[in-house]
Design an enzyme around this catalytic site. Structure first.
Site, PDB file in Angstrom:
ATOM      1  N   HIS A  75       0.863  -1.187   0.000  1.00  0.00           N
ATOM      2  CA  HIS A  75       0.000   0.000   0.000  1.00  0.00           C
ATOM      3  C   HIS A  75       0.897   1.234   0.000  1.00  0.00           C
ATOM      4  O   HIS A  75       1.150   1.838   1.049  1.00  0.00           O
ATOM      5  CB  HIS A  75      -0.906  -0.017   1.235  1.00  0.00           C
ATOM      6  CG  HIS A  75      -1.978   1.031   1.202  1.00  0.00           C
ATOM      7  ND1 HIS A  75      -3.241   0.811   1.704  1.00  0.00           N
ATOM      8  CD2 HIS A  75      -1.983   2.315   0.744  1.00  0.00           C
ATOM      9  CE1 HIS A  75      -3.973   1.912   1.553  1.00  0.00           C
ATOM     10  NE2 HIS A  75      -3.220   2.824   0.979  1.00  0.00           N
TER      11      HIS A  75
ATOM     12  N   GLU B  30      -2.605  -1.671  -3.159  1.00  0.00           N
ATOM     13  CA  GLU B  30      -3.710  -0.898  -2.594  1.00  0.00           C
ATOM     14  C   GLU B  30      -3.367   0.584  -2.618  1.00  0.00           C
ATOM     15  O   GLU B  30      -2.198   0.962  -2.534  1.00  0.00           O
ATOM     16  CB  GLU B  30      -3.950  -1.288  -1.136  1.00  0.00           C
ATOM     17  CG  GLU B  30      -4.308  -2.727  -0.902  1.00  0.00           C
ATOM     18  CD  GLU B  30      -4.519  -3.029   0.576  1.00  0.00           C
ATOM     19  OE1 GLU B  30      -5.141  -4.065   0.868  1.00  0.00           O
ATOM     20  OE2 GLU B  30      -4.061  -2.236   1.421  1.00  0.00           O
TER      21      GLU B  30
ATOM     22  N   HIS C  50      -7.974  -5.674   7.373  1.00  0.00           N
ATOM     23  CA  HIS C  50      -7.736  -4.630   8.369  1.00  0.00           C
ATOM     24  C   HIS C  50      -8.019  -5.174   9.765  1.00  0.00           C
ATOM     25  O   HIS C  50      -9.159  -5.428  10.136  1.00  0.00           O
ATOM     26  CB  HIS C  50      -8.571  -3.364   8.143  1.00  0.00           C
ATOM     27  CG  HIS C  50      -7.929  -2.146   8.751  1.00  0.00           C
ATOM     28  ND1 HIS C  50      -7.075  -1.325   8.052  1.00  0.00           N
ATOM     29  CD2 HIS C  50      -7.983  -1.643   9.994  1.00  0.00           C
ATOM     30  CE1 HIS C  50      -6.648  -0.356   8.830  1.00  0.00           C
ATOM     31  NE2 HIS C  50      -7.173  -0.528  10.031  1.00  0.00           N
TER      32      HIS C  50
END
Length: 238
Positions: free
Chosen positions: A43, A70, A191
């Site tokens: 990410h 991401e 997450h």
């Protein structure tokens, strides 16, 4: 089977803190895959405080499993994804100064924007996923953008699970998963998933295709590996 994609952002944070190349992301990624991981997630953020844009280019050359990038689809991120062409791009609406992702997309409000971005990625052969809260309406609206999958934002599940409210914690995610099936979307999640809560989540979300786990996995690896490493040092000092 639900695939495990390992987010290596925390390894990059550790590397960057000393200014060198330890841990080496290339070697670490190859090891993670050799240990059985079925995907690698990164990410990159605009300030490159952990994963750097060059890391994405370097990792593309060696990732042998699925490669997932991401991020918020700002122009710089879109250009990177189109250059690297990962297996999957996951669109996350995080602010530039966000410590970590903290919300899913409003797929109704941002439909037109998401349609344009997703079309660009899919035209280039990149599977797309949208980060969403466990709200059936957001999942249903996501299907209208042309995305292949949605990724359920699981922080609320982890929080409630830790308080002992297991059934209540997973209930909205089961409803969101059902909505995804009805509209033909693949389902990912991520997450704050951990060794403590992942099995219960999987048991109640049987359609789950992929989880992306980084922070908890790296922390757990430290805890579970500390005894071994300390004893290796002690052996060498004798």
């Amino acid at each position: 089977m639900t695939k495990l994609s390992v987010n290596i952002n925390k390894l990059a944070t550790l590397r960057n803190s000393r200014g060198g190349n330890v841990p080496n992301l290339i070697t670490s990624t190859q090891d993670i895959e050799s240990f059985g991981a079925e995907g690698i997630t990164i990410h990159p953020r605009p300030d490159e405080r952990h994963i750097r844009y060059q890391d994405a280019r370097d990792l593309k050359k060696i990732v042998a499993t699925e490669f997932n990038i991401e991020g918020n689809p700002v122009p710089k991120f879109i250009d990177l994804v189109l250059e690297v062409k990962p297996t999957q791009v996951t669109l996350v609406p995080d602010a530039e100064d966000a410590i970590t992702s903290n919300a899913g997309w409003d797929t109704i409000k941002h439909k037109d924007f998401l349609v344009d971005v997703i079309n660009t990625f899919k035209t280039n052969g990149i599977r797309t996923s949208i980060f969403v809260d466990p709200d059936p309406k957001m999942v249903e609206a996501a299907a209208l953008t042309g995305t292949d999958r949605v990724e359920l934002y699981t922080e609320s599940y982890a929080h409630e699970f830790a308080k002992g409210n297991k059934e209540a914690a997973v209930a909205p995610f089961a409803k969101a998963a059902e909505a995804a099936q009805k509209v033909g979307l693949g389902l990912n999640a991520g997450h704050d998933l951990s060794l403590d809560n992942i099995q219960f989540f999987k048991q109640h979300i049987p359609s789950l295709l992929e989880v992306s786990i980084g922070h908890a996995l790296i922390c757990e690896s430290l805890y579970l590996g500390l005894e071994n490493v300390i004893n290796m040092y002690l052996h060498r000092l004798k």
